[in-house]
Scaffold this active site. Structure first.
Site, PDB file in Angstrom:
ATOM      1  N   ALA A  15      -7.722   2.265  -0.460  1.00 23.67           N
ATOM      2  CA  ALA A  15      -7.579   2.919   0.840  1.00 23.67           C
ATOM      3  C   ALA A  15      -6.344   3.819   0.866  1.00 23.67           C
ATOM      4  O   ALA A  15      -6.371   4.907   1.448  1.00 23.67           O
ATOM      5  CB  ALA A  15      -7.507   1.879   1.951  1.00 23.67           C
ATOM      6  N   GLY A  18      -7.399   6.827  -0.919  1.00 21.79           N
ATOM      7  CA  GLY A  18      -8.439   7.509  -0.140  1.00 21.79           C
ATOM      8  C   GLY A  18      -7.879   8.255   1.055  1.00 21.79           C
ATOM      9  O   GLY A  18      -8.351   9.349   1.397  1.00 21.79           O
ATOM     10  N   ASP A  19      -6.870   7.694   1.683  1.00 22.44           N
ATOM     11  CA  ASP A  19      -6.219   8.353   2.812  1.00 22.44           C
ATOM     12  C   ASP A  19      -5.663   9.715   2.385  1.00 22.44           C
ATOM     13  O   ASP A  19      -5.886  10.732   3.045  1.00 22.44           O
ATOM     14  CB  ASP A  19      -5.105   7.456   3.353  1.00 22.44           C
ATOM     15  N   ALA A  20      -4.971   9.737   1.268  1.00 25.06           N
ATOM     16  CA  ALA A  20      -4.372  10.985   0.780  1.00 25.06           C
ATOM     17  C   ALA A  20      -5.439  11.993   0.342  1.00 25.06           C
ATOM     18  O   ALA A  20      -5.351  13.179   0.654  1.00 25.06           O
ATOM     19  CB  ALA A  20      -3.428  10.684  -0.384  1.00 25.06           C
TER      20      ALA A  20
END
Length: 135
Positions: A15, A18-20
Protein backbone atom coordinates in the site's frame (compact mmCIF):
# COMPACT_ATOMS: atom_id res chain seq x y z
CA UNK A 1 19.40 -4.10 -6.98
CA UNK A 2 17.62 -7.27 -6.03
CA UNK A 3 14.06 -7.49 -7.33
CA UNK A 4 11.59 -7.94 -4.47
CA UNK A 5 8.94 -10.61 -4.66
CA UNK A 6 5.77 -8.53 -4.52
CA UNK A 7 3.57 -11.39 -3.34
CA UNK A 8 5.83 -11.90 -0.30
CA UNK A 9 5.67 -8.30 0.92
CA UNK A 10 3.38 -7.23 3.73
CA UNK A 11 0.18 -5.57 2.59
CA UNK A 12 1.04 -2.25 4.20
CA UNK A 13 4.36 -2.16 2.30
CA UNK A 14 2.44 -2.78 -0.94
CA UNK A 15 0.00 0.00 0.00
CA UNK A 16 2.89 2.36 0.77
CA UNK A 17 4.26 1.83 -2.74
CA UNK A 18 0.79 1.87 -4.32
CA UNK A 19 0.01 5.25 -2.78
CA UNK A 20 3.06 6.80 -4.44
CA UNK A 21 2.53 5.07 -7.78
CA UNK A 22 -1.15 6.02 -8.02
CA UNK A 23 -0.45 9.63 -7.09
CA UNK A 24 2.25 9.81 -9.79
CA UNK A 25 -0.19 8.62 -12.44
CA UNK A 26 -2.89 11.01 -11.20
CA UNK A 27 -0.46 13.94 -11.33
CA UNK A 28 0.59 13.03 -14.87
CA UNK A 29 -3.07 12.75 -15.89
CA UNK A 30 -3.89 16.18 -14.51
CA UNK A 31 -0.90 17.81 -16.19
CA UNK A 32 -1.83 16.12 -19.49
CA UNK A 33 -5.29 17.69 -19.07
CA UNK A 34 -3.59 21.08 -19.22
CA UNK A 35 -3.76 21.86 -15.52
CA UNK A 36 -0.75 23.95 -14.60
CA UNK A 37 -1.51 25.97 -11.47
CA UNK A 38 -0.02 24.13 -8.51
CA UNK A 39 -2.91 24.88 -6.14
CA UNK A 40 -5.41 23.65 -8.73
CA UNK A 41 -3.32 20.52 -9.36
CA UNK A 42 -3.18 19.77 -5.65
CA UNK A 43 -6.93 20.29 -5.14
CA UNK A 44 -7.83 18.12 -8.10
CA UNK A 45 -5.34 15.39 -7.15
CA UNK A 46 -6.99 15.05 -3.75
CA UNK A 47 -10.25 14.17 -5.52
CA UNK A 48 -8.57 11.06 -6.96
CA UNK A 49 -6.38 9.95 -4.08
CA UNK A 50 -8.68 10.45 -1.10
CA UNK A 51 -9.74 7.31 0.72
CA UNK A 52 -13.42 7.55 -0.29
CA UNK A 53 -12.59 7.62 -4.00
CA UNK A 54 -10.15 4.73 -3.80
CA UNK A 55 -12.53 2.64 -1.68
CA UNK A 56 -15.43 3.23 -4.08
CA UNK A 57 -13.32 2.22 -7.07
CA UNK A 58 -12.18 -1.00 -5.43
CA UNK A 59 -15.67 -1.91 -4.21
CA UNK A 60 -16.97 -1.52 -7.76
CA UNK A 61 -14.18 -3.66 -9.18
CA UNK A 62 -14.92 -6.39 -6.65
CA UNK A 63 -18.68 -6.23 -7.28
CA UNK A 64 -18.19 -6.38 -11.04
CA UNK A 65 -15.49 -9.07 -10.79
CA UNK A 66 -13.01 -6.97 -12.78
CA UNK A 67 -10.03 -8.38 -10.88
CA UNK A 68 -8.20 -11.64 -11.39
CA UNK A 69 -8.17 -14.19 -8.57
CA UNK A 70 -4.66 -13.11 -7.60
CA UNK A 71 -5.61 -9.41 -7.63
CA UNK A 72 -8.66 -10.12 -5.48
CA UNK A 73 -6.49 -12.00 -2.96
CA UNK A 74 -4.03 -9.10 -2.80
CA UNK A 75 -6.87 -6.62 -2.31
CA UNK A 76 -8.39 -8.74 0.48
CA UNK A 77 -5.01 -8.99 2.20
CA UNK A 78 -4.72 -5.22 1.97
CA UNK A 79 -8.22 -4.71 3.32
CA UNK A 80 -7.52 -6.94 6.30
CA UNK A 81 -4.14 -5.38 7.15
CA UNK A 82 -4.03 -3.69 10.55
CA UNK A 83 -2.31 -0.32 10.30
CA UNK A 84 -2.73 0.76 13.90
CA UNK A 85 -4.25 4.11 12.97
CA UNK A 86 -7.10 5.52 10.92
CA UNK A 87 -7.30 9.07 9.59
CA UNK A 88 -9.96 11.20 11.27
CA UNK A 89 -11.42 12.15 7.88
CA UNK A 90 -12.80 8.69 7.05
CA UNK A 91 -14.35 5.53 8.50
CA UNK A 92 -12.37 2.42 9.36
CA UNK A 93 -14.12 0.47 6.58
CA UNK A 94 -13.39 3.13 3.96
CA UNK A 95 -9.78 3.34 5.09
CA UNK A 96 -9.39 -0.44 4.83
CA UNK A 97 -10.76 -0.53 1.28
CA UNK A 98 -8.53 2.41 0.38
CA UNK A 99 -5.54 0.51 1.77
CA UNK A 100 -6.62 -2.51 -0.28
CA UNK A 101 -6.76 -0.37 -3.43
CA UNK A 102 -3.26 0.96 -2.77
CA UNK A 103 -1.92 -2.52 -1.96
CA UNK A 104 -3.22 -3.79 -5.30
CA UNK A 105 -1.62 -0.89 -7.17
CA UNK A 106 1.66 -1.42 -5.29
CA UNK A 107 1.60 -5.15 -6.00
CA UNK A 108 1.08 -4.70 -9.73
CA UNK A 109 3.86 -2.12 -9.89
CA UNK A 110 6.38 -4.14 -7.90
CA UNK A 111 5.45 -7.33 -9.74
CA UNK A 112 6.19 -5.63 -13.06
CA UNK A 113 2.63 -5.95 -14.35
CA UNK A 114 2.72 -2.45 -15.83
CA UNK A 115 0.14 -2.98 -18.59
CA UNK A 116 -2.42 -4.25 -16.06
CA UNK A 117 -1.44 -1.51 -13.61
CA UNK A 118 -2.05 1.18 -16.21
CA UNK A 119 -5.32 -0.43 -17.31
CA UNK A 120 -6.68 -0.38 -13.75
CA UNK A 121 -5.39 3.13 -13.04
CA UNK A 122 -7.13 4.39 -16.18
CA UNK A 123 -10.36 2.69 -15.04
CA UNK A 124 -9.95 4.27 -11.59
CA UNK A 125 -9.43 7.73 -13.05
CA UNK A 126 -12.48 7.34 -15.28
CA UNK A 127 -14.60 6.17 -12.32
CA UNK A 128 -13.55 9.15 -10.19
CA UNK A 129 -14.25 11.54 -13.06
CA UNK A 130 -17.73 10.07 -13.56
CA UNK A 131 -18.65 11.12 -10.06
CA UNK A 132 -16.97 14.53 -10.09
CA UNK A 133 -17.52 17.44 -12.38
CA UNK A 134 -14.04 18.30 -13.62
CA UNK A 135 -13.18 21.84 -14.69
Amino acid sequence: MTRVKANELKSLALAYMGDAVYEKYVREHLIEQGKVKVQELHSLAITYVKADAQANVLKEWLAQEKLTTEETQIAKRGRNAKSGSTPKSTTVQTYRYSTAFEALIGFLYLDGQIDRLEELIQLAIEKVEEGVEME
